[in-house]
Write a protein that holds these residues in place. Structure first.
Motif, PDB file in Angstrom:
ATOM      1  N   PHE A 123       0.818  -1.213   0.000  1.00 59.08           N
ATOM      2  CA  PHE A 123       0.000   0.000   0.000  1.00 59.08           C
ATOM      3  C   PHE A 123       0.856   1.268   0.000  1.00 59.08           C
ATOM      4  O   PHE A 123       0.361   2.348  -0.296  1.00 59.08           O
ATOM      5  CB  PHE A 123      -0.941   0.025   1.204  1.00 59.08           C
ATOM      6  N   ASN A 124       2.148   1.145   0.352  1.00 59.12           N
ATOM      7  CA  ASN A 124       3.034   2.311   0.353  1.00 59.12           C
ATOM      8  C   ASN A 124       3.542   2.660  -1.043  1.00 59.12           C
ATOM      9  O   ASN A 124       4.147   3.709  -1.233  1.00 59.12           O
ATOM     10  CB  ASN A 124       4.246   2.055   1.275  1.00 59.12           C
ATOM     11  N   PRO A 126       3.074   4.006  -4.608  1.00 60.07           N
ATOM     12  CA  PRO A 126       2.039   4.824  -5.278  1.00 60.07           C
ATOM     13  C   PRO A 126       1.411   4.141  -6.497  1.00 60.07           C
ATOM     14  O   PRO A 126       0.211   4.271  -6.727  1.00 60.07           O
ATOM     15  CB  PRO A 126       2.797   6.090  -5.689  1.00 60.07           C
ATOM     16  N   ARG A 127       2.193   3.395  -7.279  1.00 57.26           N
ATOM     17  CA  ARG A 127       1.637   2.735  -8.473  1.00 57.26           C
ATOM     18  C   ARG A 127       0.652   1.621  -8.127  1.00 57.26           C
ATOM     19  O   ARG A 127      -0.139   1.196  -8.967  1.00 57.26           O
ATOM     20  CB  ARG A 127       2.767   2.172  -9.333  1.00 57.26           C
ATOM     21  N   PHE A 128       0.699   1.128  -6.890  1.00 58.90           N
ATOM     22  CA  PHE A 128      -0.199   0.054  -6.496  1.00 58.90           C
ATOM     23  C   PHE A 128      -1.661   0.506  -6.516  1.00 58.90           C
ATOM     24  O   PHE A 128      -2.571  -0.327  -6.613  1.00 58.90           O
ATOM     25  CB  PHE A 128       0.167  -0.485  -5.114  1.00 58.90           C
ATOM     26  N   ALA A 129      -1.900   1.806  -6.472  1.00 57.23           N
ATOM     27  CA  ALA A 129      -3.283   2.308  -6.570  1.00 57.23           C
ATOM     28  C   ALA A 129      -3.923   1.909  -7.900  1.00 57.23           C
ATOM     29  O   ALA A 129      -5.146   1.796  -8.003  1.00 57.23           O
ATOM     30  CB  ALA A 129      -3.305   3.820  -6.400  1.00 57.23           C
ATOM     31  N   LEU A 130      -3.094   1.651  -8.912  1.00 52.99           N
ATOM     32  CA  LEU A 130      -3.614   1.233 -10.214  1.00 52.99           C
ATOM     33  C   LEU A 130      -4.159  -0.189 -10.191  1.00 52.99           C
ATOM     34  O   LEU A 130      -4.832  -0.614 -11.131  1.00 52.99           O
ATOM     35  CB  LEU A 130      -2.518   1.353 -11.279  1.00 52.99           C
ATOM     36  N   GLN A 162       6.036  -4.978 -16.976  1.00 52.73           N
ATOM     37  CA  GLN A 162       6.238  -3.592 -17.380  1.00 52.73           C
ATOM     38  C   GLN A 162       7.273  -2.935 -16.486  1.00 52.73           C
ATOM     39  O   GLN A 162       8.090  -2.152 -16.949  1.00 52.73           O
ATOM     40  CB  GLN A 162       4.914  -2.834 -17.293  1.00 52.73           C
ATOM     41  N   GLU A 163       7.226  -3.285 -15.190  1.00 57.47           N
ATOM     42  CA  GLU A 163       8.153  -2.696 -14.227  1.00 57.47           C
ATOM     43  C   GLU A 163       8.272  -3.621 -13.024  1.00 57.47           C
ATOM     44  O   GLU A 163       7.307  -4.269 -12.631  1.00 57.47           O
ATOM     45  CB  GLU A 163       7.627  -1.328 -13.773  1.00 57.47           C
ATOM     46  N   VAL A 164       9.472  -3.682 -12.443  1.00 59.00           N
ATOM     47  CA  VAL A 164       9.678  -4.423 -11.198  1.00 59.00           C
ATOM     48  C   VAL A 164       9.958  -3.393 -10.119  1.00 59.00           C
ATOM     49  O   VAL A 164      10.838  -2.544 -10.264  1.00 59.00           O
ATOM     50  CB  VAL A 164      10.837  -5.426 -11.315  1.00 59.00           C
ATOM     51  N   ILE A 165       9.174  -3.470  -9.043  1.00 58.32           N
ATOM     52  CA  ILE A 165       9.226  -2.456  -7.990  1.00 58.32           C
ATOM     53  C   ILE A 165       9.632  -3.126  -6.683  1.00 58.32           C
ATOM     54  O   ILE A 165       9.077  -4.166  -6.320  1.00 58.32           O
ATOM     55  CB  ILE A 165       7.843  -1.795  -7.814  1.00 58.32           C
ATOM     56  N   ASP A 166      10.601  -2.521  -5.969  1.00 61.63           N
ATOM     57  CA  ASP A 166      10.967  -2.995  -4.636  1.00 61.63           C
ATOM     58  C   ASP A 166       9.931  -2.485  -3.643  1.00 61.63           C
ATOM     59  O   ASP A 166       9.538  -1.314  -3.681  1.00 61.63           O
ATOM     60  CB  ASP A 166      12.344  -2.476  -4.234  1.00 61.63           C
TER      61      ASP A 166
END
Length: 169
Positions: A123-124, A126-130, A162-166
Motif C-alpha cells: 500500500f506504500n 504509489p503505483r499500487f493504486a492502479l 512492465q516494471e519491477v518495484i521494490d
C-alpha cells in the motif's frame, strides 16, 4: 513486485513463478481472475471441513442440551410424549447446527485469511493504486525460502513485466 498490463501476462507470470519454486506469492487485480489460484498454486481451503465440524458440534451440543434438560434435569411428561421425543427437539438442533456453522465460517474465514490486516507494505507504493483500476501486480515475498534479491529481481524482469518495484517492509 512486478507490474503487468493484461491478466494473461499476470497468469503466465504466476505460473512461471510457481514453477520456479516460489511459494510466498500473491497477485492483485482490478477484478477476479479465475485461473490465478491454480497459476499461483493456491491449495484448496480447509474452511468447508471446519464448517462441517462446527455444524456437527452444534448438532451434538443441541442434542446433549435437550437430553439433559428433558430427561435428566427436569423430566416432565408433556402431552403423553416420552421424555426424549426427538421430533420436538428438531428445531433446537437445527438452529444450533446453523449457529455453530455460521460462527465457524465467519471466524474461520477471518483466521485463515489473516484478517483483520489493515496494513500491507504494498500500500506504500504509489503505483499500487492502479491495481484497483487497470494494472495487475505479482508479489514475491522476501520471506520465501527461494528468495534471493538479485536473482528474484532478474527473474521478475524476465517475465515480461512492465516494471519491477521494490517494496520496503
Amino acid at each position: 513486485m512486478a507490474e503487468f498490463d493484461t491478466p494473461t501476462q499476470l497468469v503466465d507470470a504466476a505460473r512461471a513463478v510457481r514453477d520456479a519454486g516460489y511459494t510466498k506469492t500473491d497477485a492483485f487485480s482490478p477484478y477476479p481472475i479465475h485461473e490465478i489460484d491454480e497459476a499461483l498454486g493456491v491449495k484448496r481451503s480447509i474452511l468447508p471441513y471446519l464448517i462441517f465440524a462446527g455444524g456437527v458440534t452444534g448438532l451434538l451440543t443441541a442434542l446433549g442440551l435437550v437430553y439433559f434438560v428433558h430427561v435428566i434435569d427436569y423430566p416432565i411428561i408433556v402431552g403423553g410424549r416420552p421424555h426424549f421425543s426427538l421430533p420436538a427437539f428438531i428445531p433446537v438442533m437445527f438452529e444450533l447446527t446453523i449457529l455453530f456453522s455460521a460462527g465457524v465460517a465467519v471466524f474461520g474465514m477471518l483466521f485463515l485469511n489473516g484478517l483483520p490486516s489493515p496494513y500491507h507494505p504494498v500500500f506504500n507504493i504509489p503505483r499500487f493504486a492502479l491495481a484497483s483500476r487497470e494494472k495487475f501486480f505479482l508479489v514475491i515475498e522476501a520471506k520465501d525460502s527461494s528468495y534471493d534479491y538479485d536473482e528474484t529481481r532478474k527473474f521478475m524482469e524476465s517475465l515480461g513485466s512492465q516494471e519491477v518495484i521494490d517494496v520496503p517492509e
